[in-house]
Design a protein around this motif. Structure first.
Motif, mmCIF file in Angstrom:
data_model
loop_
_atom_site.group_PDB
_atom_site.id
_atom_site.type_symbol
_atom_site.label_atom_id
_atom_site.label_comp_id
_atom_site.label_asym_id
_atom_site.label_seq_id
_atom_site.Cartn_x
_atom_site.Cartn_y
_atom_site.Cartn_z
ATOM 1 N N PRO A 22 -6.403 27.402 -2.646
ATOM 2 C CA PRO A 22 -7.407 27.236 -1.588
ATOM 3 C C PRO A 22 -6.900 26.299 -0.498
ATOM 4 N N GLU A 23 -7.379 26.503 0.707
ATOM 5 C CA GLU A 23 -7.020 25.614 1.803
ATOM 6 C C GLU A 23 -7.652 24.248 1.573
ATOM 7 N N ARG A 24 -6.911 23.223 1.948
ATOM 8 C CA ARG A 24 -7.416 21.862 1.781
ATOM 9 C C ARG A 24 -8.213 21.466 3.020
ATOM 10 N N ASP A 25 -9.493 21.297 2.819
ATOM 11 C CA ASP A 25 -10.373 20.972 3.933
ATOM 12 C C ASP A 25 -10.922 19.559 3.735
ATOM 13 N N PHE A 26 -10.422 18.616 4.514
ATOM 14 C CA PHE A 26 -10.861 17.230 4.387
ATOM 15 C C PHE A 26 -11.747 16.820 5.559
ATOM 16 N N THR A 27 -12.314 17.782 6.257
ATOM 17 C CA THR A 27 -13.118 17.440 7.432
ATOM 18 C C THR A 27 -14.328 16.591 7.063
ATOM 19 N N ALA A 28 -14.857 16.779 5.870
ATOM 20 C CA ALA A 28 -16.021 15.988 5.456
ATOM 21 C C ALA A 28 -15.662 14.515 5.295
ATOM 22 N N MET A 29 -14.360 14.228 5.110
ATOM 23 C CA MET A 29 -13.920 12.843 4.930
ATOM 24 C C MET A 29 -13.418 12.227 6.230
ATOM 25 N N ALA A 30 -13.356 13.004 7.294
ATOM 26 C CA ALA A 30 -12.816 12.503 8.553
ATOM 27 C C ALA A 30 -13.769 11.485 9.163
ATOM 28 N N ARG A 31 -13.197 10.418 9.711
ATOM 29 C CA ARG A 31 -13.982 9.379 10.352
ATOM 30 C C ARG A 31 -13.348 9.036 11.695
ATOM 31 N N PRO A 32 -14.108 8.462 12.598
ATOM 32 C CA PRO A 32 -13.533 8.055 13.890
ATOM 33 C C PRO A 32 -12.497 6.947 13.676
ATOM 34 N N GLU A 33 -11.679 6.716 14.683
ATOM 35 C CA GLU A 33 -10.721 5.612 14.641
ATOM 36 C C GLU A 33 -11.469 4.320 14.954
ATOM 37 N N ILE A 129 -12.016 -1.438 2.057
ATOM 38 C CA ILE A 129 -12.543 -0.170 2.575
ATOM 39 C C ILE A 129 -13.830 -0.469 3.325
ATOM 40 N N ALA A 130 -13.805 -0.261 4.632
ATOM 41 C CA ALA A 130 -14.942 -0.612 5.473
ATOM 42 C C ALA A 130 -16.176 0.230 5.154
ATOM 43 N N GLU A 131 -15.974 1.509 4.925
ATOM 44 C CA GLU A 131 -17.092 2.433 4.744
ATOM 45 C C GLU A 131 -17.978 2.055 3.565
ATOM 46 N N THR A 166 -11.664 4.252 5.274
ATOM 47 C CA THR A 166 -12.110 4.984 4.102
ATOM 48 C C THR A 166 -11.100 4.846 2.965
ATOM 49 N N LEU A 167 -11.528 5.228 1.780
ATOM 50 C CA LEU A 167 -10.625 5.228 0.631
ATOM 51 C C LEU A 167 -9.481 6.208 0.859
ATOM 52 N N ARG A 168 -9.785 7.369 1.421
ATOM 53 C CA ARG A 168 -8.736 8.361 1.683
ATOM 54 C C ARG A 168 -7.674 7.800 2.625
ATOM 55 N N GLU A 169 -8.101 7.064 3.645
ATOM 56 C CA GLU A 169 -7.138 6.467 4.573
ATOM 57 C C GLU A 169 -6.248 5.461 3.858
ATOM 58 N N ALA A 170 -6.844 4.633 3.012
ATOM 59 C CA ALA A 170 -6.060 3.636 2.267
ATOM 60 C C ALA A 170 -5.035 4.312 1.369
ATOM 61 N N MET A 171 -5.439 5.362 0.679
ATOM 62 C CA MET A 171 -4.533 6.067 -0.224
ATOM 63 C C MET A 171 -3.378 6.704 0.529
ATOM 64 N N ALA A 172 -3.668 7.235 1.723
ATOM 65 C CA ALA A 172 -2.626 7.904 2.509
ATOM 66 C C ALA A 172 -1.659 6.899 3.123
ATOM 67 N N VAL A 173 -2.190 5.848 3.748
ATOM 68 C CA VAL A 173 -1.344 4.868 4.429
ATOM 69 C C VAL A 173 -0.483 4.095 3.435
ATOM 70 N N GLN A 174 -1.044 3.765 2.288
ATOM 71 C CA GLN A 174 -0.316 2.970 1.302
ATOM 72 C C GLN A 174 0.462 3.819 0.296
#
Length: 216
Positions: A22-33, A129-131, A166-174
């Motif tokens: 399946p395609e990976r759709d992370f739009t629900a986790m997207a947040r503004p900068e 995680i700010a969120e 977000t948690l996703r951002e932390a996991m990706a950046v680190q």
């Protein structure tokens, strides 16, 4: 051939079409900068309702802030990991601090002392995680997880530059996928439970206070 072997053999011989990935759709986790100021504001608003205490510090000023907070609470003994920081900064400070206990031996050799004679534990963090108003703790041999879980007061050092949206951002950046400790922790408040007559109580299963010192 046993029934088990027959089943396994049928699975090995199966040549049906593979299911499409399946395609990976992370739009629900997207947040503004969010800016650092925005992240700090969101972090505060998420942690404040659950009794998380946050203090802004500048440079090594965090030791001065820490000394005052611990004095107000009459803390006599504080547990710190054996790593270079924050131990070096604490030892070089001229502030009046409680006795510093260094976590540099197996818990079995001083378990009784750890659980009954330590008033506060000081830890570093991997970020926040700010969120969700959460701290990321990354336990190591130099800073075991009991440093944050056992003492009734947990003080955490958080660099503002390591606050993620977000948690996703932390996991990706680190790059968490490249290796994690056996027990990474997300801490969003002091220990709390509502199991006792559905009344919210703090400090039942861990620290009753969480103090965050935001540096930089």
């Amino acid at each position: 051939m046993s029934a088990r072997d027959q089943i396994l053999q049928r699975l090995r011989n199966r040549t049906g079409d593979r299911l499409p990935t399946p395609e990976r759709d992370f739009t629900a986790m997207a947040r503004p900068e969010w800016s650092t100021e925005d992240k700090l504001a969101r972090f505060r608003s998420a942690m404040a309702p659950v009794h998380g205490e946050i203090h802004d510090c500048r440079g090594d000023n965090w030791v001065t802030v820490l000394a005052g907070l611990l004095a107000d609470r009459q803390v006599a003994r504080m547990l710190v990991g054996s790593g270079a920081e924050p131990l070096t900064t604490l030892r070089s400070s001229k502030q009046e601090l409680p006795d510093i206990l260094v976590y540099d031996e197996p818990v079995e050799s001083w378990q009784e002392h750890l659980f009954h004679n330590v008033d506060a534990g000081l830890t570093t963090t991997r970020g926040g995680i700010a969120e969700t108003g959460s701290l990321i703790l990354w336990p190591t041999a130099e800073e075991p997880r009991l440093t944050s879980l056992v003492p009734p007061i947990h003080v955490a050092l958080l660099k503002a530059s390591e606050l993620f949206g977000t948690l996703r951002e932390a996991m990706a950046v680190q790059h968490w996928h490249q290796g994690m400790p056996t027990n990474a922790l997300l801490v969003s408040s002091p220990s709390k439970t509502a199991d006792i007559e559905q009344t919210l109580a703090y400090g039942v299963h861990g620290p009753r206070e969480l103090i965050v010192l935001v540096t930089e």
